[in-house]
Design an enzyme around this catalytic site. Structure first.
Site, PDB file in Angstrom:
ATOM      1  N   THR A  89       0.869  -1.171   0.000  1.00 37.48           N
ATOM      2  CA  THR A  89       0.000   0.000   0.000  1.00 37.48           C
ATOM      3  C   THR A  89       0.907   1.223   0.000  1.00 37.48           C
ATOM      4  O   THR A  89       2.071   1.144   0.386  1.00 37.48           O
ATOM      5  CB  THR A  89      -0.926   0.067   1.238  1.00 37.48           C
ATOM      6  OG1 THR A  89      -0.128   0.068   2.430  1.00 37.48           O
ATOM      7  CG2 THR A  89      -1.875  -1.116   1.271  1.00 37.48           C
ATOM      8  N   SER A  90       0.380   2.352  -0.433  1.00 39.23           N
ATOM      9  CA  SER A  90       1.181   3.572  -0.408  1.00 39.23           C
ATOM     10  C   SER A  90       1.275   4.074   1.022  1.00 39.23           C
ATOM     11  O   SER A  90       0.541   3.641   1.902  1.00 39.23           O
ATOM     12  CB  SER A  90       0.552   4.650  -1.298  1.00 39.23           C
ATOM     13  OG  SER A  90      -0.631   5.153  -0.697  1.00 39.23           O
ATOM     14  N   THR A  91       2.194   4.997   1.254  1.00 35.63           N
ATOM     15  CA  THR A  91       2.393   5.519   2.609  1.00 35.63           C
ATOM     16  C   THR A  91       1.181   6.268   3.123  1.00 35.63           C
ATOM     17  O   THR A  91       1.042   6.482   4.311  1.00 35.63           O
ATOM     18  CB  THR A  91       3.621   6.459   2.639  1.00 35.63           C
ATOM     19  OG1 THR A  91       3.453   7.473   1.646  1.00 35.63           O
ATOM     20  CG2 THR A  91       4.894   5.677   2.356  1.00 35.63           C
TER      21      THR A  91
END
Length: 217
Positions: A16-18
């Site tokens: 997942t992205s940050t």
């Protein structure tokens, strides 16, 4: 000899992205384990940043193994990037490895079959086309908003990318390269570096913060 041959394993990769929640990452890990993955590499990082765990996963797979992801966008941002990974898997010594996507248009697709590879090609192409159309509509909307004096810029997005900007700077990239890679302004990069106390005085002096401009007024 054949009894000692490597038995193909399912190796999972979750990302997942940050900016996304931890729950999203754990949901991917759960789905991968339910699909039979004996080992799962996971990370929270932007798709444009260096993905250390993906590299570890690709280095870990052996001939006969299958790299498994829940969706294509967890693995690659474009058709070109996707097929670079597929080719890398197929080039694994002594027979190559495959890629399995658990949810591609509601179906599970495996590149070890000719049909699966064809379906992946078609869906990935459509996904990239849809993404490019979305960007085109976005550009048109921004141009219209600018013409009407309503465009507020990319400040919220830039704030979300501050950590990536700092990391890239520490890796030796220039401010211009970082701005181009993250699609943010040079000023946003300088502000991110200053906030993290990593910008040199010479570089920091090129951009004044809003409160500094107010003091000079």
């Amino acid at each position: 000899m054949s009894s000692q041959a490597h038995k193909g394993l399912l190796i999972g990769y979750a990302r997942t992205s940050t900016a996304e929640q931890e729950a999203g990452l754990q949901a991917q890990v759960r789905d991968l384990q339910m699909a039979g993955c004996t080992k799962v590499f996971q990370e929270q990082v932007s798709s444009i940043a260096q993905r250390t765990e993906l590299e570890r996963a690709l280095d870990y797979v052996r001939a006969g193994d299958t790299l498994v992801v829940t969706k294509v966008d967890r693995l690659a941002r474009s058709t070109v990037g996707l097929w670079e990974i597929v080719k890398r898997l197929e080039a694994v010594e002594d027979g190559g490895a495959g890629l399995r996507v658990l949810n591609l248009g509601g179906e599970t697709v495996d590149t070890k079959s000719a049909t699966g590879k064809l379906i992946l090609t078609i869906f990935a192409g459509f996904a990239q086309f849809e993404h490019e159309m979305m960007l085109e509509r976005q550009r048109e909307g921004i141009a219209k908003a600018k013409g009407e004096g309503r465009y507020l810029g990319r400040r919220p997005s830039a704030r979300l990318k501050a950590d990536d900007a700092v990391r890239l700077f520490k890796e030796g990239h220039t401010v211009t390269d970082i701005a181009d890679a993250l699609s943010i302004g040079r000023g946003s990069v300088y502000r991110a570096l200053e906030a993290a106390n990593v910008a040199s005085p010479a570089k920091a002096s090129r951009v004044r913060l809003p409160n500094e401009q107010a003091q000079l007024a």
